[in-house]
Scaffold this motif. Structure first.
Motif, PDB file in Angstrom:
ATOM      1  N   ARG A  39     104.654  84.732  31.396  1.00 27.08           N
ATOM      2  CA  ARG A  39     103.857  84.730  30.337  1.00 27.08           C
ATOM      3  C   ARG A  39     102.326  84.874  31.001  1.00 27.08           C
ATOM      4  O   ARG A  39     101.358  85.608  30.325  1.00 27.08           O
ATOM      5  N   ILE A  76     108.177  96.371  32.695  1.00 28.05           N
ATOM      6  CA  ILE A  76     107.100  96.705  31.602  1.00 28.05           C
ATOM      7  C   ILE A  76     105.680  96.666  32.465  1.00 28.05           C
ATOM      8  O   ILE A  76     104.891  96.241  31.649  1.00 28.05           O
ATOM      9  N   GLU A  85     114.578  71.734  21.252  1.00 27.31           N
ATOM     10  CA  GLU A  85     115.942  72.180  20.992  1.00 27.31           C
ATOM     11  C   GLU A  85     116.077  73.181  20.030  1.00 27.31           C
ATOM     12  O   GLU A  85     115.111  73.587  19.189  1.00 27.31           O
ATOM     13  N   LEU A  87     102.941  96.944  26.151  1.00 28.64           N
ATOM     14  CA  LEU A  87     103.963  96.127  26.691  1.00 28.64           C
ATOM     15  C   LEU A  87     105.546  96.018  25.874  1.00 28.64           C
ATOM     16  O   LEU A  87     106.386  96.124  26.291  1.00 28.64           O
ATOM     17  N   ASN A 100     109.617  87.955  20.474  1.00 27.78           N
ATOM     18  CA  ASN A 100     110.855  88.129  20.684  1.00 27.78           C
ATOM     19  C   ASN A 100     111.440  88.987  19.525  1.00 27.78           C
ATOM     20  O   ASN A 100     112.013  90.030  19.905  1.00 27.78           O
ATOM     21  N   GLY A 101     111.509  88.638  18.425  1.00 27.16           N
ATOM     22  CA  GLY A 101     111.857  89.299  17.283  1.00 27.16           C
ATOM     23  C   GLY A 101     111.162  90.656  17.230  1.00 27.16           C
ATOM     24  O   GLY A 101     111.910  91.721  16.854  1.00 27.16           O
ATOM     25  N   CYS A 139     117.941  89.615  23.669  1.00 20.42           N
ATOM     26  CA  CYS A 139     116.544  90.212  23.909  1.00 20.42           C
ATOM     27  C   CYS A 139     115.814  89.214  24.779  1.00 20.42           C
ATOM     28  O   CYS A 139     115.503  88.214  24.307  1.00 20.42           O
ATOM     29  N   ASP A 140     115.482  89.680  25.938  1.00 22.97           N
ATOM     30  CA  ASP A 140     114.811  88.954  26.742  1.00 22.97           C
ATOM     31  C   ASP A 140     115.751  87.761  27.400  1.00 22.97           C
ATOM     32  O   ASP A 140     115.826  87.348  28.702  1.00 22.97           O
ATOM     33  N   THR A 148     110.568  83.590  25.629  1.00 18.46           N
ATOM     34  CA  THR A 148     110.024  82.607  26.409  1.00 18.46           C
ATOM     35  C   THR A 148     109.239  81.740  25.593  1.00 18.46           C
ATOM     36  O   THR A 148     108.812  80.889  26.171  1.00 18.46           O
ATOM     37  N   GLY A 149     109.116  81.821  24.204  1.00 16.86           N
ATOM     38  CA  GLY A 149     108.240  81.072  23.434  1.00 16.86           C
ATOM     39  C   GLY A 149     108.957  79.787  23.107  1.00 16.86           C
ATOM     40  O   GLY A 149     108.454  78.835  22.360  1.00 16.86           O
ATOM     41  N   LYS A 205     110.593  85.098  14.486  1.00 21.48           N
ATOM     42  CA  LYS A 205     109.130  85.423  13.633  1.00 21.48           C
ATOM     43  C   LYS A 205     108.247  85.697  14.906  1.00 21.48           C
ATOM     44  O   LYS A 205     107.272  86.427  14.676  1.00 21.48           O
ATOM     45  N   GLY A 206     108.801  85.630  16.249  1.00 14.58           N
ATOM     46  CA  GLY A 206     107.837  85.641  17.218  1.00 14.58           C
ATOM     47  C   GLY A 206     108.052  87.125  17.719  1.00 14.58           C
ATOM     48  O   GLY A 206     108.206  87.924  17.410  1.00 14.58           O
ATOM     49  N   PHE A 229     112.772  91.288  30.202  1.00 17.83           N
ATOM     50  CA  PHE A 229     111.494  92.017  30.285  1.00 17.83           C
ATOM     51  C   PHE A 229     110.598  91.553  31.296  1.00 17.83           C
ATOM     52  O   PHE A 229     110.189  90.343  31.405  1.00 17.83           O
TER      53      PHE A 229
HETATM   54  N1  LIG Z   1     103.427  88.383  25.026  1.00 14.88           N
HETATM   55  C1  LIG Z   1     103.641  89.771  25.017  1.00 14.88           C
HETATM   56  O1  LIG Z   1     102.992  90.568  24.468  1.00 14.88           O
HETATM   57  C2  LIG Z   1     105.047  90.338  25.139  1.00 14.88           C
HETATM   58  C3  LIG Z   1     106.074  89.314  24.855  1.00 14.88           C
HETATM   59  N2  LIG Z   1     107.347  89.983  24.776  1.00 14.88           N
HETATM   60  C4  LIG Z   1     108.496  89.078  24.159  1.00 14.88           C
HETATM   61  O2  LIG Z   1     108.060  88.105  23.437  1.00 14.88           O
HETATM   62  C5  LIG Z   1     108.733  87.064  23.662  1.00 14.88           C
HETATM   63  C6  LIG Z   1     107.947  85.831  23.572  1.00 14.88           C
HETATM   64  O3  LIG Z   1     107.153  85.710  22.301  1.00 14.88           O
HETATM   65  P1  LIG Z   1     106.632  84.478  21.696  1.00 14.88           P
HETATM   66  O4  LIG Z   1     105.523  83.978  22.705  1.00 14.88           O
HETATM   67  O5  LIG Z   1     106.006  84.994  20.278  1.00 14.88           O
HETATM   68  O6  LIG Z   1     107.828  83.500  21.509  1.00 14.88           O
HETATM   69  P2  LIG Z   1     109.259  83.844  20.966  1.00 14.88           P
HETATM   70  O7  LIG Z   1     110.095  83.491  22.158  1.00 14.88           O
HETATM   71  O8  LIG Z   1     109.364  84.859  20.302  1.00 14.88           O
HETATM   72  O9  LIG Z   1     109.378  82.492  20.173  1.00 14.88           O
HETATM   73  C7  LIG Z   1     108.139  81.927  19.351  1.00 14.88           C
HETATM   74  C8  LIG Z   1     108.826  81.504  17.987  1.00 14.88           C
HETATM   75  O10 LIG Z   1     109.791  80.674  18.453  1.00 14.88           O
HETATM   76  C9  LIG Z   1     109.580  79.407  17.602  1.00 14.88           C
HETATM   77  N3  LIG Z   1     110.073  78.334  17.967  1.00 14.88           N
HETATM   78  C10 LIG Z   1     109.671  77.746  19.252  1.00 14.88           C
HETATM   79  N4  LIG Z   1     110.589  76.918  19.643  1.00 14.88           N
HETATM   80  C11 LIG Z   1     111.687  76.788  18.752  1.00 14.88           C
HETATM   81  C12 LIG Z   1     112.919  75.983  18.598  1.00 14.88           C
HETATM   82  N5  LIG Z   1     112.897  75.060  19.413  1.00 14.88           N
HETATM   83  N6  LIG Z   1     113.398  76.030  17.408  1.00 14.88           N
HETATM   84  C13 LIG Z   1     113.109  77.126  16.353  1.00 14.88           C
HETATM   85  N7  LIG Z   1     112.074  77.865  16.707  1.00 14.88           N
HETATM   86  C14 LIG Z   1     111.149  77.748  17.605  1.00 14.88           C
HETATM   87  C15 LIG Z   1     108.025  79.495  17.273  1.00 14.88           C
HETATM   88  O11 LIG Z   1     108.058  78.820  15.888  1.00 14.88           O
HETATM   89  P3  LIG Z   1     106.551  77.707  16.029  1.00 14.88           P
HETATM   90  O12 LIG Z   1     106.987  76.751  16.773  1.00 14.88           O
HETATM   91  O13 LIG Z   1     105.479  78.607  16.230  1.00 14.88           O
HETATM   92  O14 LIG Z   1     106.813  77.319  14.339  1.00 14.88           O
HETATM   93  C16 LIG Z   1     107.707  80.754  17.377  1.00 14.88           C
HETATM   94  O15 LIG Z   1     107.805  81.325  16.006  1.00 14.88           O
HETATM   95  C17 LIG Z   1     109.124  87.075  25.164  1.00 14.88           C
HETATM   96  O16 LIG Z   1     110.486  86.300  25.440  1.00 14.88           O
HETATM   97  C18 LIG Z   1     109.527  88.768  24.944  1.00 14.88           C
HETATM   98  O17 LIG Z   1     110.819  88.977  24.219  1.00 14.88           O
HETATM   99  C19 LIG Z   1     107.686  91.042  25.208  1.00 14.88           C
HETATM  100  O18 LIG Z   1     107.620  92.006  24.118  1.00 14.88           O
HETATM  101  C20 LIG Z   1     106.556  91.738  26.507  1.00 14.88           C
HETATM  102  C21 LIG Z   1     105.214  91.355  25.634  1.00 14.88           C
END
Ligand SMILES: NC(=O)C1=CN([C@@H]2O[C@H](COP(=O)(O)OP(=O)(O)OC[C@H]3O[C@@H](n4cnc5c(N)ncnc54)[C@H](OP(=O)(O)O)[C@@H]3O)[C@@H](O)[C@H]2O)[C@@H](O)CC1
Ligand SMILES: Nc1ncnc2c1ncn2[C@@H]1O[C@H](COP(=O)(O)OP(=O)(O)O)[C@@H](O)[C@H]1O
Ligand SMILES: [K+]
Length: 508
Positions: free
Chosen positions: A11, A191, A126, A26, A62-63, A141-142, A121-122, A59-60, A167
């Protein structure tokens, strides 16, 4: 060499590109790589046109990756659907998906391939997947949603992927623990993060890196310049361990093996390997020691352990040698250095006083159970981990042990983790379950002892670090395990021939 990074490292590497407004580019590269992998899975099992691919989409970002990938897949005539697990989704991704003919559904529709894109990675804390794993081919995915990118830990219900398309760089969590078991075949999609990536969190030797590290004898060497291994192994109750360790060392290649063992053990070793030189007590110069397999609580062998530990030479400590070390560290300080085992006592007393065994030249080779006892006995027993936590976080605990005790640690398991006191770590995870057989670890001790004897002394390669040679030993052992498995299950006694073949492959 394979390099892996934590989620936060990846990240952070993305950050400058995001700041320059390249986020969409990206994501487009990531999505394209994912789409190609899914299309390949379809091609592998028939035609592409008319097939079905579904996404389980968080919703992030990754989706978002998955929605853009599904759009590209839809343009190849594939019927695409997506379940949005967070109610919302990446807006641009969703727009591209629907514009390409994708349908959002409430339930997961039957599909040939399902993309797991709930979390990447977000993820923190749990996670329980919102749906049971479908019977279809799953492409993560990732990383499989719910796998911790740094540690490889994952909740019980996390989906097992057939393929993981990751990625920017390989994530540490895909190499160790449950993450390794759940990720299937891992593919890295470039990437463009390369220039922004820091020193890797962990490394893994591939064939080329193993070949480069393998000590090779020079034309003008004789047996002593090649390196002599002192092997302290076997006792009347466990004589076989000495034979297996000697076989591992000889098959790896070394100038000479000197065995220290009681008469009956030496006779057995000499019957199997007449080239081995032996004595009851340490005698003659060596370039490295390997101590512990099968020594049980034999007093003479424990004294020899003291000699090895006090020598300052590269030394592998395994099995009962670890037990002796652990018992000593746990003992009342006043009883340390008892008359029965003066050398061991003397050396270990120094270790205990200084609070560290001090030196990456000492390589401890525990399995999770042995590491549990060792850490429970060492200094701060209060936060000692259970065997279960060591098994679920092997990288963390191998590193902690290396740092706390001040030694190199090779933690055995389905994936073997090698760590140095400064945090440098290697993970080797391409063995075969047939390696889980009694005496297989004794063979590994011999392999590593030989590498230390030939690969670290001044006349030899000289420059390799023990942690690198530990990784190389695991790599050779695992390759041997796979080669031998072609003929079906085996006992450790049959492993040495495969070790020889593995070394020959790397030396070629
Ligand atoms: N940065 C870039 O441009 C690029 C990024 N890339 C891609 O993005 C990904 C990272 O994306 P990301 O940072 O949006 O996080 P992501 O993994 O989709 O999850 C975030 C969501 O998860 C949720 N959540 C968290 N914990 C949770 C739990 N325990 N249980 C349930 N929900 C939980 C959280 O919800 P919130 O806590 O905010 O309500 C939030 O909505 C990376 O893996 C790669 O695929 C590539 O495309 C390259 C360019
Ligand atoms: N499931 C597995 N897959 C691959 N290798 C394994 C697996 N389980 C154990 N191993 C390897 O088998 C060896 C067993 O060593 P160890 O437990 O010390 O056995 P022993 O003490 O009987 O010699 C280790 O190198 C370990 O990494
Ligand atoms: K995912």
């Amino acid at each position: 060499m394979v390099s892996a990074y934590t989620g936060s490292q990846v990240r952070a590497a993305e950050r400058p590109l995001l700041d320059r407004g390249e986020g969409a580019a990206l994501m487009a590269r990531a999505a394209h790589g994912l789409a190609l992998a899914v299309l390949r899975e379809l091609e592998r099992t028939g035609a592409v046109y008319g097939r079905r691919v579904a996404g389980v989409v968080g919703k992030g970002n990754n989706g978002g990756d998955a929605l853009f990938a599904l759009a590209e897949i839809a343009r190849r005539g594939v019927r695409t659907t997506a379940v949005l697990t967070g109610g919302t989704a990446h807006p641009d991704g969703l727009a591209a998906f629907t514009a390409a003919g994708g349908r959002v559904t409430e339930e997961l529709e039957p599909a040939d391939v399902v993309i797991d894109a709930v979390l990447g990675t977000g993820f923190a804390g749990e996670f329980r997947p919102p749906l049971p794993r479908p019977a279809a081919t799953v492409v993560a995915c990732d990383l499989p949603s719910g796998v911790d990118a740094d540690t490889g830990t994952a909740g019980a219900a996390v989906w097992r992927a057939d393929v993981t398309v990751t990625f920017g760089a390989l994530k540490t969590g895909l190499l160790v623990g449950r993450g390794r078991e759940l990720s299937g075949t891992v593919e890295v999609v470039d990437i463009g993060l390369g220039p922004h990536l820091p020193e890797p969190d962990v490394r893994s030797l591939d064939d080329a890196a193993a070949a480069a590290l393998l000590p090779r004898p020079r034309d003008d060497w004789q047996k002593y310049s090649r390196g002599v291994l002192g092997l302290v192994a076997g006792s009347p109750d466990f004589p076989g361990a000495a034979v297996l360790s000697a076989a591992g060392a000889l098959a790896t290649g070394v100038g000479m093996v000197r065995i220290v063992a009681p008469d009956e053990v030496r006779n057995l070793v000499l019957a199997a390997h007449p080239e081995v030189v032996g004595s009851l007590e340490p005698r003659g110069r060596v370039q490295a020691w390997a101590v512990g397999p099968g020594i049980a609580d034999d007093g003479g062998q424990r004294r020899a352990l003291g000699v090895a530990l006090g020598s300052g030479l590269p030394t592998v400590v395994d099995a009962s040698g670890l037990e002796a070390l652990g018992e000593f560290l746990a003992a009342d300080p006043r009883s340390r250095g008892s008359a029965a085992e003066p050398r061991l006592g003397e050396v270990l007393a120094r270790i205990a006083e200084e609070g560290t065994v001090a030196g990456e030249h000492l390589v401890l080779t525990p399995h999770a159970g042995e590491l549990e006892s060792l850490l429970a006995n060492f200094n701060s027993a209060s936060d000692a981990p259970s065997r279960d936590s060591i098994e679920s976080q092997p990288l963390h605990w191998a590193r902690e042990a290396a740092r706390r005790i001040g030694v190199t640690v090779l933690l055995k398991g389905p994936a073997t983790v090698c760590a140095a006191p400064d945090g440098t770590a290697y993970v080797q995870g391409s063995g075969h379950p047939y390696l889980a057989t009694a005496g297989s670890g004794d063979t590994l001790t011999g392999i590593l002892g030989a590498l230390l004897a030939t690969g670290t002394h001044a006349g030899g390669h000289g420059s390799a670090r023990p942690v690198e040679l530990a990784a190389l030993a695991a790599c050779i052992h695992q390759r041997a395990g796979r080669l031998a498995a072609k003929g079906g299950p085996y006992g450790a006694g049959e492993l040495a021939q495969a070790v020889r073949e593995a070394v020959a492959l790397f030396a070629a």
